[in-house]
Design an enzyme around this catalytic site. Structure first.
Site, PDB file in Angstrom:
ATOM      1  N   THR A   1      -7.239   8.297  -1.512  1.00  9.97           N
ATOM      2  CA  THR A   1      -6.666   7.005  -0.925  1.00  9.97           C
ATOM      3  C   THR A   1      -5.707   7.629   0.398  1.00  9.97           C
ATOM      4  O   THR A   1      -5.026   8.268  -0.033  1.00  9.97           O
ATOM      5  CB  THR A   1      -6.084   6.106  -1.633  1.00  9.97           C
ATOM      6  OG1 THR A   1      -6.856   5.539  -2.712  1.00  9.97           O
ATOM      7  CG2 THR A   1      -5.426   4.975  -0.824  1.00  9.97           C
TER       8      THR A   1
ATOM      9  N   GLU B   1       0.799  -1.312   0.182  1.00 10.89           N
ATOM     10  CA  GLU B   1      -0.027  -0.069   0.055  1.00 10.89           C
ATOM     11  C   GLU B   1       0.902   1.109   0.056  1.00 10.89           C
ATOM     12  O   GLU B   1       0.555   2.318  -0.657  1.00 10.89           O
ATOM     13  CB  GLU B   1      -0.810  -0.013   1.281  1.00 10.89           C
ATOM     14  CG  GLU B   1      -1.873  -1.058   1.458  1.00 10.89           C
ATOM     15  CD  GLU B   1      -3.237  -0.529   0.313  1.00 10.89           C
ATOM     16  OE1 GLU B   1      -3.402   0.561   0.157  1.00 10.89           O
ATOM     17  OE2 GLU B   1      -3.736  -1.558  -0.286  1.00 10.89           O
TER      18      GLU B   1
ATOM     19  N   ASP C   1      -7.814   5.255  -9.143  1.00 11.75           N
ATOM     20  CA  ASP C   1      -8.394   3.866  -9.389  1.00 11.75           C
ATOM     21  C   ASP C   1      -9.828   3.770  -9.418  1.00 11.75           C
ATOM     22  O   ASP C   1     -10.606   3.093  -9.008  1.00 11.75           O
ATOM     23  CB  ASP C   1      -7.760   2.898  -8.182  1.00 11.75           C
ATOM     24  CG  ASP C   1      -8.019   3.418  -6.891  1.00 11.75           C
ATOM     25  OD1 ASP C   1      -8.457   4.549  -6.552  1.00 11.75           O
ATOM     26  OD2 ASP C   1      -7.895   2.781  -5.727  1.00 11.75           O
TER      27      ASP C   1
END
Length: 412
Positions: free
Chosen positions: A222, A199, A217
């Site tokens: 994020t 990640e 994405d």
């Protein structure tokens, strides 16, 4: 005449199964037929009680035995030979609770294993396995499927033979709770480090509270220690919980916008100040604790419960957790359902290695459905690599690659 079947790998994914009568097996030479396991220490993944401890497989007493806890699934017993040895022969004497599917493996470090023998047709009794050509400090019997409908596994002896010589060199063995699942603190930390490598391209997950970006994405921003997203509700849950614990915080004013963009990749109402506010909040110990608690509540705890119910060990528990982080719990359930169409779970009497192979295949298939996640190396050069090494307990030392970067976790 009793027949033993031996599976031999030929490379490129090709295997053959040889049925060899024990009566005509080629005996090891006299020089290679020295018992090197007598009195050596042994440990096991579980024991039924103090009467059936692991050390009894090497005590040369035919009346004693190791017995695992009852139930389906994978168990193992491991013998420490004290140093590097050549291992040409292993003699197993099963009790009534034998393994139908099992592997005999060797290891240098006690974490990463190599098969020297494998069978899916064990029938109990005595298995005298010769001309193995193995080497290592450790010998392990990995029992995968029971030969009987009840009980667990039980071995009266594990005898390893090799040439008469001193140990070639000493090796520091793995320490810690080898057989523990992710409920063990160190194993849980390992799982978080593995997720962080994929990640955040680091093992230092505690340095990622302030991380935030749009990675393109389709999930909006994020952020944080496991990639909470503005488009998938979990970021909204994090800020909601932070505001509940600390109403006057720099992110609270963005709650209406987070509710609006949930389910989309939009930044409406978040730009231009949200990313700065997130980084500011990340300095607050309360917000850091919220991120950890929400990670555990949303992803770690439910995925590990599901994995334990399916009878998988620490590696499988991590594979479930990592899938939940990327795909959510509902996505994890879908991946699991796809795997179960191919293989039985260990709790249902299946082969753990076969089941996890099916699970990782289903996970990679799911990743390929999203353009931003088509790179499956977090599965192929990490989780699948550990599985190929039969490191079902996720014991260190670990080494892997993700997205072109190399990582290591030492034995601990």
């Amino acid at each position: 005449m009793r027949i033993r079947r031996r599976t031999i790998a030929l490379g490129a994914g090709i295997t053959v199964v040889l049925s060899v009568p024990l009566a005509i097996s080629v005996a090891a030479s006299a020089n290679n037929d020295v018992l090197i396991s007598r009195g050596r220490s042994a440990i096991a993944s579980s024991v039924r009680g103090s009467t059936w401890v692991a050390g009894q497989v090497t005590d040369s007493d035919p009346a004693t035995r190791w017995a695992s806890t009852d139930g389906p699934g994978t168990q193992w017993v491991r013998v420490d030979l004290g140093g590097m040895q050549t291992i040409d022969r292993v003699r197993l004497r099963w009790d009534k609770a034998y393994a139908k599917t099992y592997r005999v493996q060797t290891s240098v470090d006690g974490a990463n294993w190599k098969d020297v023998y494998a069978t899916r047709s064990g029938d109990g009794g005595t298995d005298d396995l010769k001309r193995l050509g193995g080497s290592g400090r450790f010998v392990r019997v990995l029992a995968i499927q029971r030969g009987r409908s009840g009980g667990g596994y039980s071995l009266a002896e594990v005898k390893a033979y090799g040439p008469e010589s001193a140990a070639l060199r000493a090796v520091t063995p793995v320490s810690g709770s080898l057989a523990a699942g992710l409920d063990d603190g160190r194993k849980k930390e390992t799982a978080f480090e593995l997720v962080a490598s994929a990640e955040n391209s680091t093992l230092s997950w505690r340095e990622q509270y302030a991380y935030i970006e749009d990675i393109g994405d389709g999930r909006g921003y994020t952020a944080g220690i496991v990639g909470f997203c503005s488009g998938t509700s979990d970021m909204l849950d994090v800020v909601n919980e932070y505001t509940r614990r600390k109403p006057a915080n720099v992110l609270a004013k963005y709650l209406p916008a987070l509710r609006t963009v949930d389910g989309s990749d939009s930044h409406a109402g978040l730009d231009p100040g949200f990313t700065t506010a997130w980084k500011t909040a990340a300095q607050d110990p309360i917000f850091q604790k919220v991120q950890e608690d929400e990670r555990d509540w949303m992803y770690f705890d439910p995925s590990v419960r599901m994995a334990r119910a399916d009878g998988v060990r620490a590696l499988g528990q991590f594979a479930y957790f990592d899938a939940a982080v990327m795909h959510g719990i509902s996505g994890l359930r879908g991946i699991r359902a796809q795997a179960l169409r191919t293989a039985k779970s260990p709790s249902d009497g299946g082969d753990e290695i076969s089941y996890l192979t099916a699970f990782l295949d289903a996970r990679a298939d799911e990743m390929r459905t999203e353009e931003a996640h088509r790179d499956t190396t977090r599965v192929d050069t990490a989780q699948r690599l550990f599985l190929q090494r039969s490191n079902l307990d996720l014991a260190g030392p670990l080494s892997w690659r993700v997205y072109g970067d190399s990582y290591q976790i030492a034995a601990g």
